[in-house]
Design a protein around this motif. Structure first.
Motif, mmCIF file in Angstrom:
data_model
loop_
_atom_site.group_PDB
_atom_site.id
_atom_site.type_symbol
_atom_site.label_atom_id
_atom_site.label_comp_id
_atom_site.label_asym_id
_atom_site.label_seq_id
_atom_site.Cartn_x
_atom_site.Cartn_y
_atom_site.Cartn_z
ATOM 1 N N GLU A 1 0.742 -1.280 -0.159
ATOM 2 C CA GLU A 1 -0.021 -0.013 -0.108
ATOM 3 C C GLU A 1 0.877 1.306 -0.370
ATOM 4 N N VAL A 2 0.379 2.213 -0.629
ATOM 5 C CA VAL A 2 1.078 3.642 -0.682
ATOM 6 C C VAL A 2 1.300 4.159 1.047
ATOM 7 N N VAL A 3 2.276 4.644 1.097
ATOM 8 C CA VAL A 3 2.137 5.688 2.451
ATOM 9 C C VAL A 3 3.029 6.901 1.961
ATOM 10 N N VAL A 4 2.930 7.725 2.876
ATOM 11 C CA VAL A 4 3.699 8.885 2.876
ATOM 12 C C VAL A 4 4.685 9.097 4.082
ATOM 13 N N VAL A 5 5.746 9.289 3.845
ATOM 14 C CA VAL A 5 6.838 9.496 4.773
ATOM 15 C C VAL A 5 7.713 10.557 4.488
ATOM 16 N N ASN A 6 7.721 11.840 5.426
ATOM 17 C CA ASN A 6 8.645 13.183 5.198
ATOM 18 C C ASN A 6 8.190 13.441 3.876
ATOM 19 N N ASP A 7 7.058 13.715 3.489
ATOM 20 C CA ASP A 7 6.417 14.238 2.049
ATOM 21 C C ASP A 7 6.835 13.488 0.945
ATOM 22 N N LYS A 8 7.406 12.272 1.118
ATOM 23 C CA LYS A 8 7.640 11.385 0.126
ATOM 24 C C LYS A 8 6.705 10.017 0.003
ATOM 25 N N TYR A 9 6.712 9.573 -1.157
ATOM 26 C CA TYR A 9 5.819 8.521 -1.193
ATOM 27 C C TYR A 9 6.681 7.121 -1.092
ATOM 28 N N GLY A 10 6.087 6.244 -0.279
ATOM 29 C CA GLY A 10 6.841 4.950 -0.133
ATOM 30 C C GLY A 10 5.420 3.717 -0.372
ATOM 31 N N ILE A 11 6.230 2.593 -0.289
ATOM 32 C CA ILE A 11 5.363 1.500 -0.257
ATOM 33 C C ILE A 11 5.416 0.596 1.210
ATOM 34 N N ARG A 12 4.443 0.269 1.500
ATOM 35 C CA ARG A 12 4.658 -0.575 2.744
ATOM 36 C C ARG A 12 4.081 -2.075 2.203
ATOM 37 N N LEU A 13 5.238 -2.957 2.419
ATOM 38 C CA LEU A 13 4.897 -4.335 1.823
ATOM 39 C C LEU A 13 3.706 -5.033 2.785
ATOM 40 N N THR A 14 2.735 -5.597 2.253
ATOM 41 C CA THR A 14 1.614 -6.264 2.881
ATOM 42 C C THR A 14 1.574 -7.545 2.835
ATOM 43 N N ASP A 15 2.072 -8.213 1.729
ATOM 44 C CA ASP A 15 2.248 -9.555 1.271
ATOM 45 C C ASP A 15 3.154 -9.816 0.324
ATOM 46 N N ILE A 16 4.154 -10.675 0.756
ATOM 47 C CA ILE A 16 5.093 -11.131 -0.058
ATOM 48 C C ILE A 16 4.776 -12.426 -0.830
ATOM 49 N N ILE A 17 5.034 -12.588 -2.141
ATOM 50 C CA ILE A 17 4.666 -13.689 -3.040
ATOM 51 C C ILE A 17 5.729 -14.533 -2.839
ATOM 52 N N THR A 18 5.454 -15.991 -2.405
ATOM 53 C CA THR A 18 6.343 -16.939 -2.137
ATOM 54 C C THR A 18 6.952 -17.505 -3.592
ATOM 55 N N PRO A 19 7.746 -18.116 -3.908
ATOM 56 C CA PRO A 19 8.209 -18.802 -5.276
ATOM 57 C C PRO A 19 7.059 -19.587 -5.625
ATOM 58 N N SER A 20 6.585 -20.523 -4.697
ATOM 59 C CA SER A 20 5.682 -21.604 -5.281
ATOM 60 C C SER A 20 4.378 -20.805 -5.670
ATOM 61 N N GLU A 21 3.922 -19.496 -4.985
ATOM 62 C CA GLU A 21 2.731 -18.710 -5.416
ATOM 63 C C GLU A 21 3.186 -18.332 -6.964
ATOM 64 N N ARG A 22 4.325 -17.725 -7.239
ATOM 65 C CA ARG A 22 4.965 -17.158 -8.448
ATOM 66 C C ARG A 22 4.638 -18.325 -9.591
ATOM 67 N N MET A 23 4.986 -19.623 -9.222
ATOM 68 C CA MET A 23 4.785 -20.653 -10.066
ATOM 69 C C MET A 23 3.559 -21.076 -10.411
ATOM 70 N N GLN A 24 2.784 -20.996 -9.441
ATOM 71 C CA GLN A 24 1.344 -21.350 -9.772
ATOM 72 C C GLN A 24 0.596 -20.239 -10.571
ATOM 73 N N LYS A 25 1.028 -18.882 -10.534
ATOM 74 C CA LYS A 25 0.448 -17.864 -11.238
ATOM 75 C C LYS A 25 0.995 -18.016 -12.768
ATOM 76 N N LEU A 26 2.153 -18.373 -12.928
ATOM 77 C CA LEU A 26 2.718 -18.715 -14.281
ATOM 78 C C LEU A 26 2.240 -19.833 -14.918
ATOM 79 N N ALA A 27 1.867 -20.798 -14.087
ATOM 80 C CA ALA A 27 1.118 -21.946 -14.889
ATOM 81 C C ALA A 27 -0.216 -21.558 -15.419
ATOM 82 N N ARG A 28 -0.870 -20.860 -14.546
ATOM 83 C CA ARG A 28 -2.558 -20.305 -14.847
ATOM 84 C C ARG A 28 -2.439 -19.623 -16.370
ATOM 85 N N SER A 29 -1.253 -18.701 -16.371
ATOM 86 C CA SER A 29 -1.371 -17.822 -17.602
ATOM 87 C C SER A 29 -1.216 -18.462 -18.954
#
Length: 148
Positions: A120-148
């Protein structure tokens, strides 16, 4: 938890006193060994974790050091859309381009074009940043590639 020998009620002193008391009660009465001094364990813990992770992956620290300075492209993607060249040429300052992402939906974080996290987008000291809320595991990446 207040102690009569510690009128200030400092929490760190309370913990140290409790640890010393526990050590003294578990030690034999004949052995009058001094209480062990607590050393910061953070460097030892992180070193053990890094060594364990490297050993599990079959990677030595020197192998990992070789790729630490390799630049990668990080992209934060809010959404996408397809427009015609005619529509693209009509864009001007103040134009609004509708994206397929919904308001409040997490944005995708891509490394070299591969989805690795959402955040999600966050603002820190008047600059935009990203707070990571979910890390995609390598197995999840492989599943998404298989569906494509």
């Amino acid at each position: 938890m207040t102690d009569e020998s510690n009128p200030s009620g400092d929490a760190a002193d309370d913990w140290a006193a409790a640890l010393a008391e526990q050590t003294a009660s578990s030690a034999p009465a004949t052995a009058a060994a001094p209480a062990p001094v607590a050393a910061p364990a953070t460097s030892q813990v992180f070193q053990q974790i890094q060594e364990t992770a490297s050993a599990a992956a079959g990677v030595t620290p020197s192998d990992l050091a070789r790729v630490m300075d390799v630049p990668v492209q990080l992209t934060a993607e809010i959404g996408r859309t397809r427009i015609t060249i005619k529509s693209l040429l009509q864009l001007s300052q103040g134009s609004v381009v509708e994206l397929d992402g919904l308001a409040g939906q997490p944005l995708d974080v891509l490394i070299n074009g591969y989805l690795i996290a959402q955040g999600e987008v966050v603002v820190v000291n008047d600059k935009y940043g990203i707070r990571l809320t979910d890390i995609i595991t390598p197995s999840e990446r492989m599943q998404k590639l298989a569906r494509s």
